[in-house]
Motif scaffolding. Structure first.
Motif, PDB file in Angstrom:
ATOM      1  N   GLU A 154      -2.490   1.550  -0.999  1.00  0.00           N
ATOM      2  CA  GLU A 154      -1.847   2.813  -0.639  1.00  0.00           C
ATOM      3  C   GLU A 154      -2.395   3.965  -1.494  1.00  0.00           C
ATOM      4  O   GLU A 154      -2.713   5.039  -0.986  1.00  0.00           O
ATOM      5  CB  GLU A 154      -0.320   2.673  -0.844  1.00  0.00           C
ATOM      6  CG  GLU A 154       0.524   3.873  -0.471  1.00  0.00           C
ATOM      7  CD  GLU A 154       0.379   4.274   0.988  1.00  0.00           C
ATOM      8  OE1 GLU A 154       0.128   3.373   1.819  1.00  0.00           O
ATOM      9  OE2 GLU A 154       0.501   5.477   1.273  1.00  0.00           O
ATOM     10  N   ALA A 155      -2.558   3.695  -2.783  1.00  0.00           N
ATOM     11  CA  ALA A 155      -3.086   4.727  -3.688  1.00  0.00           C
ATOM     12  C   ALA A 155      -4.509   5.111  -3.294  1.00  0.00           C
ATOM     13  O   ALA A 155      -4.899   6.274  -3.402  1.00  0.00           O
ATOM     14  CB  ALA A 155      -3.046   4.230  -5.131  1.00  0.00           C
ATOM     15  N   ARG A 164      -5.711   5.002  -0.194  1.00  0.00           N
ATOM     16  CA  ARG A 164      -5.593   5.833   1.005  1.00  0.00           C
ATOM     17  C   ARG A 164      -5.196   7.267   0.640  1.00  0.00           C
ATOM     18  O   ARG A 164      -5.654   8.225   1.219  1.00  0.00           O
ATOM     19  CB  ARG A 164      -4.564   5.253   1.992  1.00  0.00           C
ATOM     20  CG  ARG A 164      -5.175   4.193   2.911  1.00  0.00           C
ATOM     21  CD  ARG A 164      -4.205   3.768   3.993  1.00  0.00           C
ATOM     22  NE  ARG A 164      -3.053   3.055   3.467  1.00  0.00           N
ATOM     23  CZ  ARG A 164      -3.075   1.772   3.102  1.00  0.00           C
ATOM     24  NH1 ARG A 164      -4.194   1.067   3.195  1.00  0.00           N
ATOM     25  NH2 ARG A 164      -1.997   1.180   2.633  1.00  0.00           N
ATOM     26  N   GLN A 165      -4.348   7.384  -0.382  1.00  0.00           N
ATOM     27  CA  GLN A 165      -3.917   8.727  -0.800  1.00  0.00           C
ATOM     28  C   GLN A 165      -4.930   9.387  -1.735  1.00  0.00           C
ATOM     29  O   GLN A 165      -4.643  10.414  -2.339  1.00  0.00           O
ATOM     30  CB  GLN A 165      -2.562   8.651  -1.501  1.00  0.00           C
ATOM     31  CG  GLN A 165      -1.450   8.186  -0.584  1.00  0.00           C
ATOM     32  CD  GLN A 165      -0.143   8.000  -1.358  1.00  0.00           C
ATOM     33  OE1 GLN A 165      -0.088   8.203  -2.579  1.00  0.00           O
ATOM     34  NE2 GLN A 165       0.902   7.633  -0.639  1.00  0.00           N
ATOM     35  N   ARG A 166      -6.060   8.724  -1.938  1.00  0.00           N
ATOM     36  CA  ARG A 166      -7.137   9.230  -2.802  1.00  0.00           C
ATOM     37  C   ARG A 166      -6.663   9.436  -4.232  1.00  0.00           C
ATOM     38  O   ARG A 166      -7.090  10.359  -4.916  1.00  0.00           O
ATOM     39  CB  ARG A 166      -7.726  10.546  -2.254  1.00  0.00           C
ATOM     40  CG  ARG A 166      -8.121  10.437  -0.797  1.00  0.00           C
ATOM     41  CD  ARG A 166      -9.355  11.268  -0.478  1.00  0.00           C
ATOM     42  NE  ARG A 166      -9.836  10.972   0.865  1.00  0.00           N
ATOM     43  CZ  ARG A 166     -10.603   9.902   1.162  1.00  0.00           C
ATOM     44  NH1 ARG A 166     -10.983   9.078   0.232  1.00  0.00           N
ATOM     45  NH2 ARG A 166     -10.985   9.688   2.413  1.00  0.00           N
ATOM     46  N   ARG A 167      -5.759   8.592  -4.683  1.00  0.00           N
ATOM     47  CA  ARG A 167      -5.335   8.650  -6.080  1.00  0.00           C
ATOM     48  C   ARG A 167      -5.968   7.509  -6.877  1.00  0.00           C
ATOM     49  O   ARG A 167      -5.811   7.424  -8.082  1.00  0.00           O
ATOM     50  CB  ARG A 167      -3.800   8.580  -6.192  1.00  0.00           C
ATOM     51  CG  ARG A 167      -3.147   9.930  -5.939  1.00  0.00           C
ATOM     52  CD  ARG A 167      -1.662   9.902  -6.213  1.00  0.00           C
ATOM     53  NE  ARG A 167      -0.949   9.059  -5.259  1.00  0.00           N
ATOM     54  CZ  ARG A 167      -0.468   7.837  -5.530  1.00  0.00           C
ATOM     55  NH1 ARG A 167      -0.604   7.328  -6.734  1.00  0.00           N
ATOM     56  NH2 ARG A 167       0.157   7.147  -4.608  1.00  0.00           N
ATOM     57  N   ARG A 198       5.938  10.038 -11.875  1.00  0.00           N
ATOM     58  CA  ARG A 198       5.519   9.965 -10.485  1.00  0.00           C
ATOM     59  C   ARG A 198       6.515  10.652  -9.549  1.00  0.00           C
ATOM     60  O   ARG A 198       6.145  11.354  -8.630  1.00  0.00           O
ATOM     61  CB  ARG A 198       5.340   8.500 -10.070  1.00  0.00           C
ATOM     62  CG  ARG A 198       4.663   8.374  -8.736  1.00  0.00           C
ATOM     63  CD  ARG A 198       4.622   6.945  -8.223  1.00  0.00           C
ATOM     64  NE  ARG A 198       4.408   5.960  -9.294  1.00  0.00           N
ATOM     65  CZ  ARG A 198       4.782   4.678  -9.191  1.00  0.00           C
ATOM     66  NH1 ARG A 198       5.392   4.260  -8.098  1.00  0.00           N
ATOM     67  NH2 ARG A 198       4.560   3.842 -10.168  1.00  0.00           N
TER      68      ARG A 198
END
Ligand SMILES: Nc1ncnc2c1ncn2[C@@H]1O[C@H](COP(=O)(O)OP(=O)(O)OP(=O)(O)O)[C@@H](O)[C@H]1O
Ligand SMILES: [Mg+2]
Length: 445
Positions: free
Chosen positions: A290-291, A293-296, A440
Motif C-alpha cells: 500500500e505504501a 502504491r501511495q509512493r511513500r 502518521r
C-alpha cells in the motif's frame, strides 16, 4: 540398568524376611524397615522405586506413612500389606495414592504379577512425561512460543533461513513477535557470535537518522565533539535489524538502497569510505504494498529487503496458542513479582479465547502482567483481565479500520492525559509505534 530398589516396611520380622527373600531371589535390591519412622528416615537419603508398607504397625500407621512418602516423592509406588480384616483400609489407601495392596499371607505368583504391573506402569508414566516434555519443547523456539500450525511454520522457516545469510523482511501487526523472530534468526545463524544491532526507524527523528546510521566525524557539526561510529559500522560481522522500516523517509530510503547494494558508506563529515559486512533483517507493521502504491515507499528498496518474507500471523488467527502463552507469561510475572498466583481459571481462559487481541501477544502479555498484579487469589479470574470492558462500545460500521484506529488512539491518549508510556501499554503497542502512529495520523494534543 540400575536394579529396582524396593523398601519393605513391616513390624513383623517374619514378613520382612519372607517377602524380602522372594524379591531378592527375583533380582531386586531390597531394604527393610521395622517402623514407619525408620522408613521415612531411609526415604530421605535413598530413592526407592517401590515401597511395601504394612497397614497396621506400632507407632505411625501405614496410612500416615503413605501420605508422607507420597508427599516427599510422588513417583514412588506404594503397595499396602494387609490382612483380610483391613481390606477396607487398604482401599482407602489406594484412594490416597497407593498403587495396590498385597494380602497376607502373600502368594508369590500374585507378587510377581503385581511387580510386573508396577514396572510397566512406571515405564508408561515416564514415556508420557517424556512426550509432554517434548511437546513443550516443540511448542517453543528460543523465546518464541507457539504450538499452532502458523507458528510451527514460522519456526521451521527460521531454521531454514537463519544459516543462509539472506536478507529478511518480517511483516505483521504490532505485537506479533517480529522483534523476537529477528533475534531468533540472528541467534541461529553463523553470525550469532557477532553483534545484533537494532535501528528503530520509527523512533529516531529524521534529522538524526543519518548520524545514527552512518556515524560522524569529529567536527562534522557543532555537537560532534568526538568521532562516533554509526549503527551500520557497529553491526559489522553481525546482523542489522531495521525495525519499523516503513517509517523511514524517502531520502533515507535512497541512501539505504545504495548502501544495501554496495555496502560502502561515509560517516557524516567524513571522506574515507567505510565498509561494513552485515546481514539485514527488516520489520514492518505497515502494509508496504500500500505504501508503494501511495509512493511513500520505494519499490526497489522493497525488493532489496523482501528476499525472504516472513508474515507473522495475528494472535486471533492462532487462538490455540493463547492458553500456552498466557501460562508462560503468568509463570514469568508471578516469579518476578513473587505472587502466589499460579493458575488461570477456565472462565478467564474462555474470555481470552473470545477476545480478538488487536495488540496481539504484547497485549496478552500486558493483560496477564496486570492480572498478576491486581489479582487477589491464587488464580486469575475474568474480572482481573482488562479485556472484557475493552471491547469497543461504539462500533461505527461506516468507518475504515484506520479511522477507528485513529479514534481509539485519540480516546486512549486523552483518557491518560497524553502519558505516552501508559497509553502505549493500554493499546498494547510499543512507545515508538505509538509515536509513529501519532505522527502518521497527525494527532495533536
Ligand atoms: N510467540 C511469542 N512467544 C512469546 N512471547 C512473545 C511471542 N510473540 C511476542 N511475544 C512477546 O510480545 C511482545 C511483543 O513482541 P515483539 O516486540 O517482538 O512484537 P513486534 O511484532 O515487534 O511488535 P511491534 O510491531 O509493535 O514492534 C514482546 O514482549 C515479546 O516478548
Ligand atoms: Mg517490534
Amino acid at each position: 540398568m540400575d536394579r529396582i530398589k524396593i523398601l519393605i516396611v513391616d513390624d513383623e520380622l517374619i514378613m520382612r524376611e519372607s517377602l524380602g527373600a522372594w524379591l531378592e531371589r527375583d533380582g531386586y535390591a531390597v531394604t527393610t524397615a521395622e517402623s514407619g519412622e525408620s522408613a521415612l528416615a531411609l526415604l530421605k537419603d535413598t530413592l526407592f522405586d517401590i515401597v511395601f508398607l504394612d497397614i497396621k504397625m506400632e507407632g505411625m500407621s501405614g496410612l500416615e506413612v503413605l501420605e508422607q512418602v507420597k508427599q516427599s516423592d510422588p513417583e514412588v509406588e506404594v503397595v499396602m500389606i494387609t490382612a483380610y480384616g483391613s481390606i477396607s483400609t487398604a482401599i482407602e489407601a489406594m484412594k490416597k495414592g497407593a498403587f495396590d495392596y498385597l494380602l497376607k499371607p502373600f502368594d508369590p505368583d500374585a507378587l510377581g504379577v503385581l511387580i510386573d504391573r508396577i514396572i510397566s506402569h512406571r515405564r508408561q508414566t515416564r514415556e508420557n512425561q517424556f512426550l509432554r516434555q517434548q511437546a513443550r519443547e516443540h511448542a517453543r523456539f528460543e523465546s518464541l512460543i507457539g504450538q499452532s500450525a502458523p507458528m510451527q511454520q514460522v519456526f521451521s522457516l527460521i531454521r531454514d533461513v537463519a544459516p543462509t545469510g539472506s536478507t529478511v523482511l518480517i511483516s505483521g501487526e504490532t505485537g506479533t513477535g517480529k522483534g523476537l523472530v529477528a533475534k531468533a534468526i540472528h541467534t541461529h545463524s553463523d553470525r550469532c557470535e557477532g553483534p545484533f544491532v537494532v535501528v528503530n526507524c520509527g523512533a529516531i527523528p529524521e534529522h538524526l537518522m543519518e548520524s545514527e546510521l552512518f556515524g560522524y566525524e569529529k567536527g562534522a557539526f557543532t555537537d560532534a565533539k568526538e568521532t562516533k561510529k554509526g549503527r551500520l559500522e557497529l553491526a559489522h560481522g553481525g546482523t542489522l535489524f531495521l525495525d519499523e522500516i516503513g517509517e523511514i523517509s524517502m531520502r533515507m530510503q535512497i541512501d539505504l538502497l545504495r548502501i544495501l547494494e554496495d555496502r560502502i558508506f561515509y560517516r557524516v563529515g567524513g571522506t574515507r569510505p567505510i565498509e561494513a559486512e552485515f546481514r539485514v533483517i527488516a520489520a514492518t507493521n505497515r502494509d508496504l504494498g500500500e505504501a508503494i502504491r501511495q509512493r511513500r515507499f520505494r519499490e526497489d528498496l522493497y525488493y532489496r529487503l523482501n528476499v525472504v518474507a516472513f508474515k507473522m500471523p495475528p494472535l486471533r488467527e492462532r487462538k490455540e496458542d493463547i492458553p500456552l502463552l498466557a501460562d508462560h507469561f503468568l509463570q514469568q510475572f508471578a516469579r518476578e513479582t513473587n505472587r502466589a498466583v499460579n493458575r488461570i481459571s477456565r472462565a478467564a481462559i474462555d474470555e481470552m479465547m473470545l477476545y480478538e487481541w488487536p495488540g496481539n501477544v504484547r497485549e496478552l502479555e500486558n493483560a496477564i502482567e496486570r492480572a498478576v498484579v491486581v489479582g487477589k487469589g491464587t488464580s486469575i479470574e475474568p474480572h482481573d483481565l482488562p479485556i472484557s470492558s475493552a471491547v469497543c462500545a461504539e462500533v461505527a460500521a461506516d468507518k475504515s479500520l484506520a479511522e477507528m484506529e485513529r479514534m481509539h488512539i485519540v480516546a486512549v491518549l486523552s483518557e491518560n492525559a497524553w502519558n505516552i508510556a501508559r497509553s502505549a501499554r493500554i493499546l498494547g503497542i510499543d512507545r515508538s509505534t505509538l509515536y509513529s502512529k501519532i505522527k502518521r495520523y497527525q494527532i495533536r494534543k
